[in-house]
Write a protein that holds these residues in place. Structure first.
Motif, PDB file in Angstrom:
ATOM      1  N   ASN A 507       0.811  -1.223   0.000  1.00 49.28           N
ATOM      2  CA  ASN A 507       0.000   0.000   0.000  1.00 49.28           C
ATOM      3  C   ASN A 507       0.844   1.273   0.000  1.00 49.28           C
ATOM      4  O   ASN A 507       0.321   2.356   0.249  1.00 49.28           O
ATOM      5  CB  ASN A 507      -0.930  -0.005   1.218  1.00 49.28           C
ATOM      6  N   LEU A 508       2.126   1.133  -0.311  1.00 44.42           N
ATOM      7  CA  LEU A 508       3.011   2.299  -0.286  1.00 44.42           C
ATOM      8  C   LEU A 508       2.582   3.352  -1.299  1.00 44.42           C
ATOM      9  O   LEU A 508       2.481   4.538  -0.978  1.00 44.42           O
ATOM     10  CB  LEU A 508       4.452   1.858  -0.556  1.00 44.42           C
ATOM     11  N   ALA A 509       2.332   2.927  -2.537  1.00 42.12           N
ATOM     12  CA  ALA A 509       2.003   3.883  -3.585  1.00 42.12           C
ATOM     13  C   ALA A 509       0.586   4.423  -3.462  1.00 42.12           C
ATOM     14  O   ALA A 509       0.325   5.590  -3.772  1.00 42.12           O
ATOM     15  CB  ALA A 509       2.191   3.235  -4.960  1.00 42.12           C
ATOM     16  N   ALA A 510      -0.344   3.587  -3.020  1.00 43.40           N
ATOM     17  CA  ALA A 510      -1.744   3.994  -2.891  1.00 43.40           C
ATOM     18  C   ALA A 510      -2.241   3.561  -1.512  1.00 43.40           C
ATOM     19  O   ALA A 510      -2.742   2.448  -1.351  1.00 43.40           O
ATOM     20  CB  ALA A 510      -2.593   3.371  -3.991  1.00 43.40           C
ATOM     21  N   PRO A 511      -2.097   4.414  -0.504  1.00 45.04           N
ATOM     22  CA  PRO A 511      -2.483   4.037   0.866  1.00 45.04           C
ATOM     23  C   PRO A 511      -3.922   3.567   0.967  1.00 45.04           C
ATOM     24  O   PRO A 511      -4.817   4.103   0.314  1.00 45.04           O
ATOM     25  CB  PRO A 511      -2.274   5.345   1.646  1.00 45.04           C
ATOM     26  N   LYS A 512      -4.131   2.540   1.787  1.00 46.04           N
ATOM     27  CA  LYS A 512      -5.474   2.042   2.097  1.00 46.04           C
ATOM     28  C   LYS A 512      -5.713   2.312   3.573  1.00 46.04           C
ATOM     29  O   LYS A 512      -5.283   1.541   4.434  1.00 46.04           O
ATOM     30  CB  LYS A 512      -5.588   0.550   1.787  1.00 46.04           C
ATOM     31  N   ILE A 513      -6.373   3.406   3.855  1.00 43.40           N
ATOM     32  CA  ILE A 513      -6.576   3.837   5.232  1.00 43.40           C
ATOM     33  C   ILE A 513      -7.830   3.179   5.793  1.00 43.40           C
ATOM     34  O   ILE A 513      -8.948   3.424   5.340  1.00 43.40           O
ATOM     35  CB  ILE A 513      -6.680   5.373   5.332  1.00 43.40           C
ATOM     36  N   LEU A 514      -7.631   2.328   6.792  1.00 47.44           N
ATOM     37  CA  LEU A 514      -8.734   1.629   7.432  1.00 47.44           C
ATOM     38  C   LEU A 514      -9.641   2.616   8.158  1.00 47.44           C
ATOM     39  O   LEU A 514      -9.185   3.605   8.744  1.00 47.44           O
ATOM     40  CB  LEU A 514      -8.187   0.605   8.434  1.00 47.44           C
ATOM     41  N   GLN A 515     -10.920   2.333   8.120  1.00 43.61           N
ATOM     42  CA  GLN A 515     -11.878   3.107   8.892  1.00 43.61           C
ATOM     43  C   GLN A 515     -11.953   2.474  10.278  1.00 43.61           C
ATOM     44  O   GLN A 515     -12.026   1.243  10.401  1.00 43.61           O
ATOM     45  CB  GLN A 515     -13.229   3.105   8.202  1.00 43.61           C
ATOM     46  N   VAL A 516     -11.914   3.290  11.320  1.00 45.00           N
ATOM     47  CA  VAL A 516     -11.785   2.764  12.680  1.00 45.00           C
ATOM     48  C   VAL A 516     -12.984   3.163  13.536  1.00 45.00           C
ATOM     49  O   VAL A 516     -13.637   4.176  13.290  1.00 45.00           O
ATOM     50  CB  VAL A 516     -10.473   3.253  13.337  1.00 45.00           C
ATOM     51  N   SER A 517     -13.250   2.356  14.545  1.00 43.10           N
ATOM     52  CA  SER A 517     -14.395   2.593  15.417  1.00 43.10           C
ATOM     53  C   SER A 517     -14.099   3.689  16.432  1.00 43.10           C
ATOM     54  O   SER A 517     -12.941   4.111  16.630  1.00 43.10           O
ATOM     55  CB  SER A 517     -14.774   1.296  16.136  1.00 43.10           C
ATOM     56  N   LYS A 518     -15.147   4.137  17.104  1.00 40.47           N
ATOM     57  CA  LYS A 518     -15.044   5.234  18.051  1.00 40.47           C
ATOM     58  C   LYS A 518     -14.044   4.900  19.166  1.00 40.47           C
ATOM     59  O   LYS A 518     -13.857   3.736  19.540  1.00 40.47           O
ATOM     60  CB  LYS A 518     -16.412   5.537  18.660  1.00 40.47           C
ATOM     61  N   ASN A 519     -13.390   5.946  19.649  1.00 41.15           N
ATOM     62  CA  ASN A 519     -12.441   5.865  20.764  1.00 41.15           C
ATOM     63  C   ASN A 519     -11.115   5.204  20.396  1.00 41.15           C
ATOM     64  O   ASN A 519     -10.282   4.964  21.273  1.00 41.15           O
ATOM     65  CB  ASN A 519     -13.058   5.146  21.981  1.00 41.15           C
ATOM     66  N   PHE A 520     -10.911   4.901  19.092  1.00 49.22           N
ATOM     67  CA  PHE A 520      -9.587   4.467  18.643  1.00 49.22           C
ATOM     68  C   PHE A 520      -9.026   5.594  17.785  1.00 49.22           C
ATOM     69  O   PHE A 520      -9.629   5.965  16.771  1.00 49.22           O
ATOM     70  CB  PHE A 520      -9.683   3.183  17.831  1.00 49.22           C
ATOM     71  N   THR A 521      -7.913   6.171  18.197  1.00 54.08           N
ATOM     72  CA  THR A 521      -7.386   7.372  17.547  1.00 54.08           C
ATOM     73  C   THR A 521      -5.886   7.246  17.299  1.00 54.08           C
ATOM     74  O   THR A 521      -5.178   6.522  18.001  1.00 54.08           O
ATOM     75  CB  THR A 521      -7.640   8.617  18.407  1.00 54.08           C
ATOM     76  N   TYR A 522      -5.430   7.987  16.280  1.00 54.05           N
ATOM     77  CA  TYR A 522      -3.992   8.069  16.008  1.00 54.05           C
ATOM     78  C   TYR A 522      -3.731   9.207  15.027  1.00 54.05           C
ATOM     79  O   TYR A 522      -4.669   9.800  14.468  1.00 54.05           O
ATOM     80  CB  TYR A 522      -3.450   6.742  15.462  1.00 54.05           C
ATOM     81  N   THR A 523      -2.458   9.501  14.796  1.00 56.56           N
ATOM     82  CA  THR A 523      -2.053  10.572  13.884  1.00 56.56           C
ATOM     83  C   THR A 523      -1.355   9.981  12.670  1.00 56.56           C
ATOM     84  O   THR A 523      -0.481   9.121  12.802  1.00 56.56           O
ATOM     85  CB  THR A 523      -1.122  11.571  14.578  1.00 56.56           C
ATOM     86  N   LEU A 524      -1.743  10.479  11.505  1.00 52.01           N
ATOM     87  CA  LEU A 524      -1.180  10.061  10.225  1.00 52.01           C
ATOM     88  C   LEU A 524      -0.410  11.254   9.653  1.00 52.01           C
ATOM     89  O   LEU A 524      -0.996  12.270   9.312  1.00 52.01           O
ATOM     90  CB  LEU A 524      -2.314   9.653   9.280  1.00 52.01           C
ATOM     91  N   ASP A 525       0.907  11.134   9.570  1.00 52.60           N
ATOM     92  CA  ASP A 525       1.761  12.226   9.108  1.00 52.60           C
ATOM     93  C   ASP A 525       2.131  11.987   7.646  1.00 52.60           C
ATOM     94  O   ASP A 525       3.082  11.259   7.343  1.00 52.60           O
ATOM     95  CB  ASP A 525       3.017  12.305   9.980  1.00 52.60           C
ATOM     96  N   MET A 526       1.405  12.629   6.736  1.00 52.03           N
ATOM     97  CA  MET A 526       1.620  12.418   5.308  1.00 52.03           C
ATOM     98  C   MET A 526       2.811  13.200   4.770  1.00 52.03           C
ATOM     99  O   MET A 526       3.122  13.109   3.578  1.00 52.03           O
ATOM    100  CB  MET A 526       0.352  12.783   4.533  1.00 52.03           C
ATOM    101  N   THR A 527       3.498  13.957   5.629  1.00 51.75           N
ATOM    102  CA  THR A 527       4.727  14.619   5.184  1.00 51.75           C
ATOM    103  C   THR A 527       5.904  13.644   5.192  1.00 51.75           C
ATOM    104  O   THR A 527       6.965  13.950   4.662  1.00 51.75           O
ATOM    105  CB  THR A 527       5.064  15.831   6.077  1.00 51.75           C
ATOM    106  N   LYS A 528       5.710  12.485   5.801  1.00 48.27           N
ATOM    107  CA  LYS A 528       6.762  11.468   5.849  1.00 48.27           C
ATOM    108  C   LYS A 528       6.448  10.373   4.828  1.00 48.27           C
ATOM    109  O   LYS A 528       5.502  10.469   4.063  1.00 48.27           O
ATOM    110  CB  LYS A 528       6.866  10.905   7.269  1.00 48.27           C
ATOM    111  N   THR A 529       7.232   9.335   4.814  1.00 46.94           N
ATOM    112  CA  THR A 529       7.042   8.279   3.835  1.00 46.94           C
ATOM    113  C   THR A 529       6.913   6.918   4.518  1.00 46.94           C
ATOM    114  O   THR A 529       7.448   6.697   5.605  1.00 46.94           O
ATOM    115  CB  THR A 529       8.216   8.208   2.844  1.00 46.94           C
ATOM    116  N   GLY A 530       6.188   6.006   3.853  1.00 47.85           N
ATOM    117  CA  GLY A 530       6.081   4.634   4.318  1.00 47.85           C
ATOM    118  C   GLY A 530       5.535   4.508   5.717  1.00 47.85           C
ATOM    119  O   GLY A 530       4.675   5.278   6.163  1.00 47.85           O
TER     120      GLY A 530
END
Length: 612
Positions: A507-530
């Motif tokens: 999924n490096l070239a075309a990210p597949k971002i999972l949809q997550v349930s409530k109260n599960f959180t995180y940060t996705l930094d698209m300025t970085k790679t992989g």
């Protein structure tokens, strides 16, 4: 064994070859010609002639589309829209497009005045279909494609949604093995057109599952079609249905069969390839050509097109649901047409292939291609309208049952834009609720693959149910796979790896971002790679940091728990418990959390923080 359809009764003369396999296409009676000497003109209304039928150079019209996904009725919401680029550089929405009744009319009008016209598709004609088709295992869509006079299609990954055996039935016909015939006294006849699967082979014998190529012929004009699906199909379909099959390299396969066709005297070749690209603009009329480079489009199709033998004159592609008509240089540096017609029958591509009778090849410099909108301002095709009504009447008792109410449109995770989508969150919450009870799995969070959400929930959907009412048919259109749900054990470390695999590996070239349930959180930094795009310290459940050594109960569908979509770590789960289907949980959640007086609001998107 290769699938073998019956003889088509349309009067088109077509040849199909199977390289030692069962023949997929039959030799059909030649269409009667009103032509005489070279240069004779033809009646434009008859669809026979353009004045070039008997000279050295003749124009062959190639009509193509892809990724229909059983959308017989006009798609709604964002699924029934396109983006158009205006002359001033801005864009506008084109609403109310698509629908098999209108696609049929547009194709029939486009064929008028063309003695030589062939219609081809690049896979995913079926699978992930709305209830009207999916409830009947896509028999309605195949019937419609027969009426549309589709000549040939490659398989796509979704043709394997119900496994290779069911694909053989789709090709050959016959009643469903467990549900039988859906209409009394009627047996499903199968596809009149051949499905091609050149790179899908039996692991033991090495022979293609279906015929690898197809030869279309009219008055001595021959064009060969090679059909392949993406090499990564095994990673995005359920493993059970494709046991014993191998999905080969697209370029190697196309190049192999181009040589076979050449040896048979066929020098004009089109590849039907269920793999695609990403143009720099989402507008269907965007000019993605940069001379000699193809810089206006990225993605897998670029490298594939640059390496497919120059013997191939054009590539019809799909899979990415994008619209483009580009030229990408072949290995010799010569421009070659590469097209895709978005999805859901919203567009069709009209390509002119100028054929030289003396060389038997396409004059590449004379190829012209453009995408055309399937508008609904034309008369719907009566035969398709009758087909839709017939199947709708059969489906009505199930399809029209209300299952919930919504306060506004809830959008589709396949739409362009943000990675986190309201509808994805809604489905993840429904799955968590269904699998959270101790006796149902004890899930603490849920993960949903974005590709499993196929359509929006529209507040003002067409039909008699009224605004805001969600019917079973509409819910089915959103979640048509009816995957069984599972609850599994994963360590905190495996959870983090799962998130990292969204943006790395396959999924490096075309990210597949999972949809997550409530109260599960995180940060996705698209300025970085992989994998570095996942900020590990930000991953939290109920506000607490994920402990790498701790075990968590996670709900997901069986496709994901089997490692689908490139999430290999999910196959390492333990203590799997199988629950109800994802669709049952979705409809149960809608019923429990909404009413006419208190419709379900649009879920917030506050679970994934994105740094751009």
């Amino acid at each position: 064994m290769a699938a073998t359809p019956r003889k088509n009764k349309t009067g088109r003369r077509i040849l199909a070859a199977g390289a030692g396999l069962a023949t997929v296409g039959a030799l059909f009676a030649a269409m009667p010609s009103s032509a005489g000497a070279a240069g004779d003109a033809f009646d434009a209304e008859s669809g026979y002639g353009n004045g070039k039928g008997w000279g050295r150079m003749v124009d062959v019209q190639l009509l193509s589309f892809n990724d229909l996904h059983g959308n017989l009725e006009p798609p709604t919401g964002s699924s029934g829209r396109l983006t158009r680029l205006k002359e001033d550089g801005t864009t506008e929405l084109v609403n109310n497009v698509g629908g098999a009744e209108y696609l049929a009319t547009h194709l029939r009008q486009a064929r008028k005045g063309h003695r030589y016209s062939v219609t081809a598709a690049a896979g995913d004609m079926i699978g992930a279909s709305p209830l009207l088709s999916g409830l009947f295992h896509d028999e309605p869509t195949i019937e419609a494609l027969n009426k549309l006079k589709l000549d040939v299609s490659s398989v796509g990954n979704h043709e394997f949604d119900e496994g290779a055996r069911e694909l053989a039935r789709i090709q050959n016909g016959g009643c469903h093995p467990t549900e039988g015939c859906f209409e009394e006294g009627k047996t499903f006849k199968g596809a009149n057109f051949p499905y091609l699967a050149a790179n899908v082979t039996n692991e033991k014998s090495g022979k293609p599952l279906l015929d690898p190529y197809f030869i279309w012929e009219r008055d001595g004009v021959k064009i060969g079609f090679i059909g392949v699906t993406l090499e990564g199909t095994a990673n995005i379909v359920s493993a059970e249905g494709i046991k014993g099959l191998k999905f080969g390299d697209e370029v190697e396969t196309i190049n192999k069969y181009a040589k076979v066709l050449e040896r048979k005297g066929v020098k004009s070749i089109v590849a039907l390839l269920h793999e695609g690209g990403l143009p720099a603009s989402g507008a269907y009329n965007y000019d993605c050509d940069t001379p000699g480079a193809g810089a206006g489009i990225s993605g897998p199709i670029v490298d594939i097109a640059k390496n497919v033998t120059p013997q191939v004159d054009a590539l019809v592609t799909g899979h990415t649901h994008q619209a483009y008509a580009c030229t990408i240089p072949d290995p010799s540096g010569k421009p070659r047409t590469v097209t895709s017609a978005a999805s859901f029958g919203r567009l069709y591509t009209d390509t002119t292939l100028t054929y030289d009778r003396r060389t038997k090849d396409i004059v590449r410099t004379a190829v012209a291609s453009a995408n055309h909108v399937v508008t609904r301002d034309v008369d719907p095709a009566d035969d398709i309208s009758k087909l839709i009504k017939r199947w709708k009447d059969l489906a009505a008792p199930i399809a029209n049952r209300p299952v919930g109410h919504i306060a506004a449109d809830i959008d589709n995770p396949l739409d362009a834009g943000a990675y986190e989508k309201p509808l994805g969150n809604l489905i993840a919450d429904a799955q968590l609720e269904g699998m959270a009870p101790a006796d149902k799995g004890g899930a603490q969070l849920a993960l949903m693959n974005p590709g499993g959400v196929r359509a929006p929930l529209t507040h003002k959907a067409s039909g008699a149910e009224g605004d805001g009412v969600v019917t079973y048919g509409e819910a089915y259109t959103v979640q048509p796979f009816t995957n069984m749900m599972t609850a599994v054990d994963l360590t905190g470390a495996q959870l983090v790896t799962t998130l990292q695999q969204q943006v790395s590996g396959l999924n490096l070239a075309a990210p597949k971002i999972l949809q997550v349930s409530k109260n599960f959180t995180y940060t996705l930094d698209m300025t970085k790679t992989g994998a570095d795009r996942i900020v590990v310290d930000s991953v939290r459940l109920n506000g607490e940091a994920i402990d790498p050594a701790k075990t968590y109960r996670v709900a997901m569908n069986e496709f994901l728990s089997g490692g689908g979509d490139g999430f290999a770590v999910l196959k390492e789960h333990k203590n799997k418990l199988v629950g109800a289907s994802d669709l049952d949980m979705f409809t149960a959640y809608l019923g429990a959390h909404s009413s006419a007086a208190a419709p379900l609001p649009v879920p917030a998107t506050d679970r994934i923080t994105v740094i751009k």
